[in-house]
Motif scaffolding. Sequence first.
Motif, PDB file in Angstrom:
ATOM      1  N   SER A   1      46.318  52.123 127.591  1.00 37.30           N
ATOM      2  CA  SER A   1      47.401  52.976 128.092  1.00 37.30           C
ATOM      3  C   SER A   1      48.350  52.203 128.997  1.00 37.30           C
ATOM      4  CB  SER A   1      46.829  54.190 128.826  1.00 37.30           C
ATOM      5  OG  SER A   1      46.114  53.820 129.981  1.00 37.30           O
ATOM      6  N   GLU A   2      47.818  51.301 129.812  1.00 34.64           N
ATOM      7  CA  GLU A   2      48.688  50.503 130.681  1.00 34.64           C
ATOM      8  C   GLU A   2      49.542  49.546 129.857  1.00 34.64           C
ATOM      9  OE1 GLU A   2      46.780  48.629 133.964  1.00 34.64           O
ATOM     10  OE2 GLU A   2      45.924  50.499 134.731  1.00 34.64           O
ATOM     11  N   ALA A   3      48.939  48.957 128.823  1.00 33.09           N
ATOM     12  CA  ALA A   3      49.697  48.029 127.978  1.00 33.09           C
ATOM     13  C   ALA A   3      50.823  48.757 127.245  1.00 33.09           C
ATOM     14  CB  ALA A   3      48.763  47.354 126.977  1.00 33.09           C
ATOM     15  N   VAL A   4      50.553  49.958 126.737  1.00 34.75           N
ATOM     16  CA  VAL A   4      51.585  50.731 126.040  1.00 34.75           C
ATOM     17  C   VAL A   4      52.721  51.084 126.995  1.00 34.75           C
ATOM     18  CG1 VAL A   4      52.073  52.962 124.947  1.00 34.75           C
ATOM     19  CG2 VAL A   4      50.049  51.648 124.264  1.00 34.75           C
ATOM     20  N   ALA A   5      52.364  51.526 128.219  1.00 36.48           N
ATOM     21  CA  ALA A   5      53.396  51.909 129.186  1.00 36.48           C
ATOM     22  C   ALA A   5      54.241  50.713 129.600  1.00 36.48           C
ATOM     23  CB  ALA A   5      52.739  52.551 130.407  1.00 36.48           C
ATOM     24  N   ARG A   6      53.615  49.569 129.772  1.00 35.89           N
ATOM     25  CA  ARG A   6      54.356  48.390 130.234  1.00 35.89           C
ATOM     26  C   ARG A   6      55.135  47.729 129.108  1.00 35.89           C
ATOM     27  NH1 ARG A   6      53.078  46.121 135.191  1.00 35.89           N
ATOM     28  NH2 ARG A   6      51.450  47.179 136.389  1.00 35.89           N
ATOM     29  N   ALA A   7      54.530  47.614 127.936  1.00 37.38           N
ATOM     30  CA  ALA A   7      55.201  46.961 126.812  1.00 37.38           C
ATOM     31  C   ALA A   7      56.199  47.888 126.133  1.00 37.38           C
ATOM     32  CB  ALA A   7      54.172  46.486 125.789  1.00 37.38           C
ATOM     33  N   GLN A   8      56.125  49.207 126.458  1.00 36.99           N
ATOM     34  CA  GLN A   8      56.999  50.198 125.848  1.00 36.99           C
ATOM     35  C   GLN A   8      56.891  50.181 124.335  1.00 36.99           C
ATOM     36  OE1 GLN A   8      58.833  52.813 127.400  1.00 36.99           O
ATOM     37  NE2 GLN A   8      57.131  52.095 128.623  1.00 36.99           N
ATOM     38  N   SER A   9      55.643  50.105 123.868  1.00 37.40           N
ATOM     39  CA  SER A   9      55.403  50.071 122.427  1.00 37.40           C
ATOM     40  C   SER A   9      53.963  50.480 122.161  1.00 37.40           C
ATOM     41  CB  SER A   9      55.644  48.667 121.878  1.00 37.40           C
ATOM     42  OG  SER A   9      55.259  48.590 120.515  1.00 37.40           O
ATOM     43  N   ALA A  10      53.735  51.150 121.035  1.00 34.43           N
ATOM     44  CA  ALA A  10      52.387  51.430 120.566  1.00 34.43           C
ATOM     45  C   ALA A  10      52.037  50.546 119.371  1.00 34.43           C
ATOM     46  CB  ALA A  10      52.259  52.904 120.187  1.00 34.43           C
ATOM     47  N   ASP A  11      52.906  49.578 119.075  1.00 28.73           N
ATOM     48  CA  ASP A  11      52.656  48.669 117.955  1.00 28.73           C
ATOM     49  C   ASP A  11      51.434  47.805 118.256  1.00 28.73           C
ATOM     50  OD1 ASP A  11      53.586  47.135 115.472  1.00 28.73           O
ATOM     51  OD2 ASP A  11      53.428  45.562 116.993  1.00 28.73           O
ATOM     52  N   PRO A  12      50.432  47.796 117.369  1.00 24.00           N
ATOM     53  CA  PRO A  12      49.202  47.063 117.663  1.00 24.00           C
ATOM     54  C   PRO A  12      49.415  45.581 117.977  1.00 24.00           C
ATOM     55  CG  PRO A  12      49.033  48.209 115.548  1.00 24.00           C
ATOM     56  CD  PRO A  12      50.391  48.491 116.105  1.00 24.00           C
ATOM     57  N   LYS A  13      50.292  44.917 117.232  1.00 22.86           N
ATOM     58  CA  LYS A  13      50.499  43.488 117.469  1.00 22.86           C
ATOM     59  C   LYS A  13      51.082  43.229 118.861  1.00 22.86           C
ATOM     60  CE  LYS A  13      51.076  42.149 112.624  1.00 22.86           C
ATOM     61  NZ  LYS A  13      51.987  41.541 111.615  1.00 22.86           N
ATOM     62  N   GLN A  14      52.044  44.047 119.259  1.00 17.40           N
ATOM     63  CA  GLN A  14      52.633  43.878 120.589  1.00 17.40           C
ATOM     64  C   GLN A  14      51.601  44.159 121.682  1.00 17.40           C
ATOM     65  OE1 GLN A  14      56.590  45.383 121.425  1.00 17.40           O
ATOM     66  NE2 GLN A  14      56.962  45.701 119.249  1.00 17.40           N
ATOM     67  N   ILE A  15      50.774  45.173 121.452  1.00 16.50           N
ATOM     68  CA  ILE A  15      49.754  45.513 122.453  1.00 16.50           C
ATOM     69  C   ILE A  15      48.717  44.403 122.557  1.00 16.50           C
ATOM     70  CG2 ILE A  15      47.916  47.150 123.022  1.00 16.50           C
ATOM     71  CD1 ILE A  15      50.891  48.047 123.508  1.00 16.50           C
ATOM     72  N   LEU A  16      48.269  43.851 121.450  1.00 11.19           N
ATOM     73  CA  LEU A  16      47.306  42.751 121.493  1.00 11.19           C
ATOM     74  C   LEU A  16      47.893  41.554 122.231  1.00 11.19           C
ATOM     75  CD1 LEU A  16      44.662  41.371 120.758  1.00 11.19           C
ATOM     76  CD2 LEU A  16      45.625  40.863 118.496  1.00 11.19           C
ATOM     77  N   THR A  17      49.135  41.221 121.946  1.00 10.76           N
ATOM     78  CA  THR A  17      49.788  40.104 122.637  1.00 10.76           C
ATOM     79  C   THR A  17      49.872  40.369 124.132  1.00 10.76           C
ATOM     80  OG1 THR A  17      51.081  39.498 120.687  1.00 10.76           O
ATOM     81  CG2 THR A  17      51.903  38.743 122.813  1.00 10.76           C
ATOM     82  N   TYR A  18      50.264  41.585 124.499  1.00 11.49           N
ATOM     83  CA  TYR A  18      50.362  41.917 125.922  1.00 11.49           C
ATOM     84  C   TYR A  18      49.001  41.820 126.604  1.00 11.49           C
ATOM     85  CZ  TYR A  18      51.568  44.195 130.256  1.00 11.49           C
ATOM     86  OH  TYR A  18      51.759  44.435 131.586  1.00 11.49           O
ATOM     87  N   LEU A  19      47.973  42.352 125.969  1.00 10.88           N
ATOM     88  CA  LEU A  19      46.640  42.322 126.557  1.00 10.88           C
ATOM     89  C   LEU A  19      46.178  40.889 126.804  1.00 10.88           C
ATOM     90  CD1 LEU A  19      44.992  45.097 124.370  1.00 10.88           C
ATOM     91  CD2 LEU A  19      45.285  45.211 126.849  1.00 10.88           C
ATOM     92  N   ARG A  20      46.357  40.039 125.818  1.00 13.69           N
ATOM     93  CA  ARG A  20      45.844  38.672 125.920  1.00 13.69           C
ATOM     94  C   ARG A  20      46.668  37.808 126.868  1.00 13.69           C
ATOM     95  NH1 ARG A  20      41.771  37.285 121.782  1.00 13.69           N
ATOM     96  NH2 ARG A  20      41.682  35.412 123.037  1.00 13.69           N
ATOM     97  N   GLU A  21      47.977  38.036 126.933  1.00 18.29           N
ATOM     98  CA  GLU A  21      48.845  37.108 127.645  1.00 18.29           C
ATOM     99  C   GLU A  21      49.379  37.628 128.967  1.00 18.29           C
ATOM    100  OE1 GLU A  21      51.926  35.897 124.970  1.00 18.29           O
ATOM    101  OE2 GLU A  21      50.517  35.140 123.450  1.00 18.29           O
ATOM    102  N   GLU A  22      49.472  38.952 129.138  1.00 22.57           N
ATOM    103  CA  GLU A  22      50.146  39.474 130.324  1.00 22.57           C
ATOM    104  C   GLU A  22      49.323  40.463 131.150  1.00 22.57           C
ATOM    105  OE1 GLU A  22      54.361  40.488 129.944  1.00 22.57           O
ATOM    106  OE2 GLU A  22      54.205  39.985 127.810  1.00 22.57           O
ATOM    107  N   MET A  23      48.315  41.049 130.588  1.00 15.80           N
ATOM    108  CA  MET A  23      47.584  42.092 131.286  1.00 15.80           C
ATOM    109  C   MET A  23      46.943  41.592 132.580  1.00 15.80           C
ATOM    110  SD  MET A  23      46.360  45.111 131.749  1.00 15.80           S
ATOM    111  CE  MET A  23      46.803  46.015 130.278  1.00 15.80           C
ATOM    112  N   GLU A  24      47.220  42.301 133.664  1.00 12.87           N
ATOM    113  CA  GLU A  24      46.509  42.121 134.931  1.00 12.87           C
ATOM    114  C   GLU A  24      45.961  43.497 135.291  1.00 12.87           C
ATOM    115  OE1 GLU A  24      48.977  40.325 137.884  1.00 12.87           O
ATOM    116  OE2 GLU A  24      49.081  38.404 136.829  1.00 12.87           O
TER     117      GLU A  24
END
Length: 273
Positions: free
Chosen positions: A197-220
């Motif tokens: 939920s945090e990744a979707v809110a921050r990345a402004q996308s529910a696209d799985p590829k964008q969420i995976l990238t955000y989780l691996r590279e940017e998530m704190e």
Amino acid sequence: MQLITRWLIGCLGMALAGVGWAAVAIAQDVQTIYAGTPEGSVWLGVKLGEHEANILGRFTGQTYTVKTMDPAALLQAELDPLPTAIAAATDVEQLRKLSAKFAPLGVAVFNIASDDDALRQACLPGLLHTPPTARMKADAVAQWKKKKPEVEVEASAWHPDFKKFAARDLNNRFRKAHNVPMDSEAWAGWAALKMVSEAVARAQSADPKQILTYLREEMEFDGQKGIPHTFRDTGQLRQPLLMVVAGKLVGEAPVRGVVDTSNLDSLGLPSCK
């Protein structure tokens, strides 16, 4: 009411930091598949994570649902559309197969149950791990014994008596929702849904590829343990551990006076390299 208000303000502050209201008001349906048996602590953690995601989603335009599937059935299924993420409480063999199927599609698969070290050493693409590994727990115990060698201590991801860093609020929310104390398995399930939920809110996308990238590279991730949790290249979530003696919470690791308490890579395999 005060408890929920404090938590909601914290969630909104993290999710909306640097993002305008107009940007977050886009309606999105976000589906996570839970691969496992819908019972036990890990499932209760997933359900709390889903509930809290939807509280946040009322402000950020998302609706979150968790669909349960048997892991074997999921491996045979052709999904259209793809889920935003998968949270899997299953064995090592099934986790490897889920990674092999969904990593090429760009879908994050969360391991929310296994502490197997070899699974992390394999560095499988798309596979993320919220529970600490057996080696992480062993390293925490070894650090503790350098200070108190005579103590029989265990390390865990969570404890129902943990109070610092808003942990008291999380424990209270879980107990109120399910009428049982929150344990490490429940924390691992909650953490996966909370990160989605945090990744979707921050990345402004529910696209799985964008969420995976955000989780691996940017998530704190704020796991309510006092220091941001990030993912290693092994897919393992860096996190402090809680030290327990005879069921009683006695401290935290990394252990102060033995290593730098901010050095989360002192626990477990730090990298694929």
